[in-house]
Design an enzyme around this catalytic site. Structure first.
Site, PDB file in Angstrom:
ATOM      1  N   ASP A 155      12.722 -24.549  -0.718  1.00 24.73           N
ATOM      2  CA  ASP A 155      13.770 -23.999  -0.152  1.00 24.73           C
ATOM      3  C   ASP A 155      14.041 -24.359   1.137  1.00 24.73           C
ATOM      4  OD1 ASP A 155      16.373 -22.856   0.638  1.00 24.73           O
ATOM      5  OD2 ASP A 155      15.681 -20.797  -0.113  1.00 24.73           O
ATOM      6  N   ASP A 356      20.805 -28.685   2.792  1.00 22.94           N
ATOM      7  CA  ASP A 356      20.205 -27.488   2.113  1.00 22.94           C
ATOM      8  C   ASP A 356      19.751 -28.206   0.648  1.00 22.94           C
ATOM      9  OD1 ASP A 356      19.592 -24.613   1.623  1.00 22.94           O
ATOM     10  OD2 ASP A 356      21.301 -24.481   0.532  1.00 22.94           O
TER      11      ASP A 356
END
Length: 476
Positions: A155, A356
């Site tokens: 992440d 992201d």
């Protein structure tokens, strides 16, 4: 600080795409490319593989002092817990996760925090672990001494590295046995007075031990004890990494033991390895539905030669996120008339463009999305339309097509580089009967997010020490 010259990534990416008909026809239309409909649909019909087929995903590296490398694969391969997720249901599950992920990012950037939990609040009720909030790509690492292999989600928008731990008062279901620190010779609990504990947001103290918590957008969370532990990456052992040992966790990641935070904060793995690896890492996200795997590499040796480099932009309000400069969007080789201000990060930390790995679908401010979408629709007037699906309002019925010609789609980055996407990165199947949708959506705010669908198959490298992000030249 050094400057790396800007390069254009144009035909390189889509010249490597497999075409069902001769690719020479696409060369006569430089502003168009072919999408292989049959191959794309066949990939999503393939049943997700079981976890046991991926038990040995790590590669040993000869030069471990400068470079670490892991294989990287999409979460859809880890579906042995929910084999019913195929075709349309798998797509809808992914979009539900995505909507929650975007909501989470917006809440963090708005400055609104979830309520703080005191020590006595760590006794939360037991809830289902199937309500997933984020996480799309997995790697396998070793935790503890001796190392226990665990699947973790990467992440780029989070900092804390954590795994579920025994004693586990509340844990969601994962593929491997839950990590037991009592069986690790290298596990050291972090004291409340430690400087490491001071770096934890929402830290607490219980019995002299540093307590942590991380809240996510859908109400999911991990809460537990902060510790120093040994992590193993292939043949490389890294000692004294600060990790969260989660004793109470609301599940977000089906099959995964926890999360590998790659954000820009000091407690992320990148931040903790900064001195050893120069704050550099590179990844290549494997395309969904394929049997191949991508890669995640750390260290200066992971920085490719020949990439198109653009500066990273720092947002003091959100140090975990990687902001980049975007000056425009293109369709069919033509830049769409959109004001540059639409993508700018203002002095108050609002707006801007974030890359992201945990968000799937790229989000754009409404004014930019509408102009972008309308230009794409104008270039695909010969394709039969279909009703919108979920967050997608621009879809096509490609049932019976072998391949279709579509206009190119490009990102125009500040400073000059242009990234032209492969067709499979912007026109994606949402079921197994031929419905394809334009894989972008309007953002509910001024924030733009470049999601992992648009990043797939392209090597992306972050040089944190020098403040650059690179695209290409390799593909996976």
């Amino acid at each position: 600080m050094f400057f790396l010259p800007s390069l254009h990534l144009l035909s390189l990416l889509f010249s490597l795409l497999p075409f069902s008909s001769s690719s020479s026809s696409s060369l006569s239309f430089p502003n168009f490319q072919l999408l292989n409909v049959n191959q794309t649909i066949s990939q999503i019909k393939t049943k997700p593989s079981k976890i046991t087929q991926f038990e040995e995903l790590l590669k040993n590296q000869n030069d471990t002092s400068k470079r670490l490398k892991l294989e990287l694969f999409h979460r859809d391969k880890i579906q042995s817990f929910n084999q019913s997720h195929h075709g349309n249901s798998l797509f809808l599950s992914r979009i539900k996760r995505d909507v929650k992920r975007v909501s989470f990012l917006l809440r963090r950037l708005s400055g609104r925090r979830s309520r703080n939990y005191a020590v006595e609040d760590f006794g939360a009720e037991v809830v289902s672990g199937m309500n997933q909030g984020s996480g799309e790509y997995f790697v396998r690492i070793g935790v503890g001494s001796p190392a226990r292999n665990q699947y973790v989600v990467i992440d780029s928008g989070s900092d804390i590295v954590w795994v579920q731990c025994q004693p586990c008062t509340q844990c969601y279901r994962q593929s491997d046995p839950v990590f037991d620190p009592a069986n690790s010779a290298s596990f050291i609990g972090v004291a409340c007075s430690s400087a490491v504990c001071d770096r934890v947001e929402n830290s607490g103290c219980n019995g002299g031990r540093c307590r942590y918590e991380v809240m996510y957008g859908d109400g999911s969370y991990t809460k537990g004890t902060l510790a120093l532990e040994t992590l193993t990456f292939g043949g490389t052992v890294v000692h004294d990494v600060a990790i969260g040992c989660g004793h109470r966790n609301r599940g977000m990641f089906v099959g995964a033991a926890g999360l590998l935070g790659l954000g820009g904060g000091s407690l992320s793995l990148v931040g903790q390895l900064g001195g050893q690896m120069g704050g550099a890492f590179s990844y290549c996200l494997v395309s969904r539905g394929t049997d191949s795997s991508g890669s995640l590499e750390f260290g200066r040796g992971a920085m490719p030669v020949g990439a198109a480099w653009i500066p990273l932009i720092r947002n003091p309000r959100a140090s975990s996120f990687y902001y980049i400069g975007l000056s425009g969007l293109g369709v069919g080789g033509v830049k769409i008339p959109i004001s540059d201000n639409v993508f700018q990060l203002d002095e108050n930390g609002n707006g801007g463009v974030v890359m992201d790995t945990g968000t799937a679908v790229t989000r754009l401010p409404t004014v930019a999305y509408v102009a972008f979408r309308d230009a794409f629709v104008a270039g695909t007037g010969n394709l039969p339309r279909a009703s919108g699906v979920s967050i997608f309002d621009t879809c096509y019925n490609l049932y019976g097509f072998v391949s279709v010609r579509v206009p190119t789609v490009s990102f125009y980055f500040s400073g000059g580089p242009i990234l032209t996407l492969p067709a499979r990165n912007f026109l994606i199947p949402v079921d197994d009967v031929g419905t394809f949708c334009f894989a972008f959506a309007a953002s509910p705010s001024g924030l733009s997010i470049i999601g992992n669908i648009q990043q797939e198959g392209i090597q992306i490298s972050f040089d944190g020490a020098n403040g650059f992000v690179g695209f290409g030249p390799n593909v996976c």
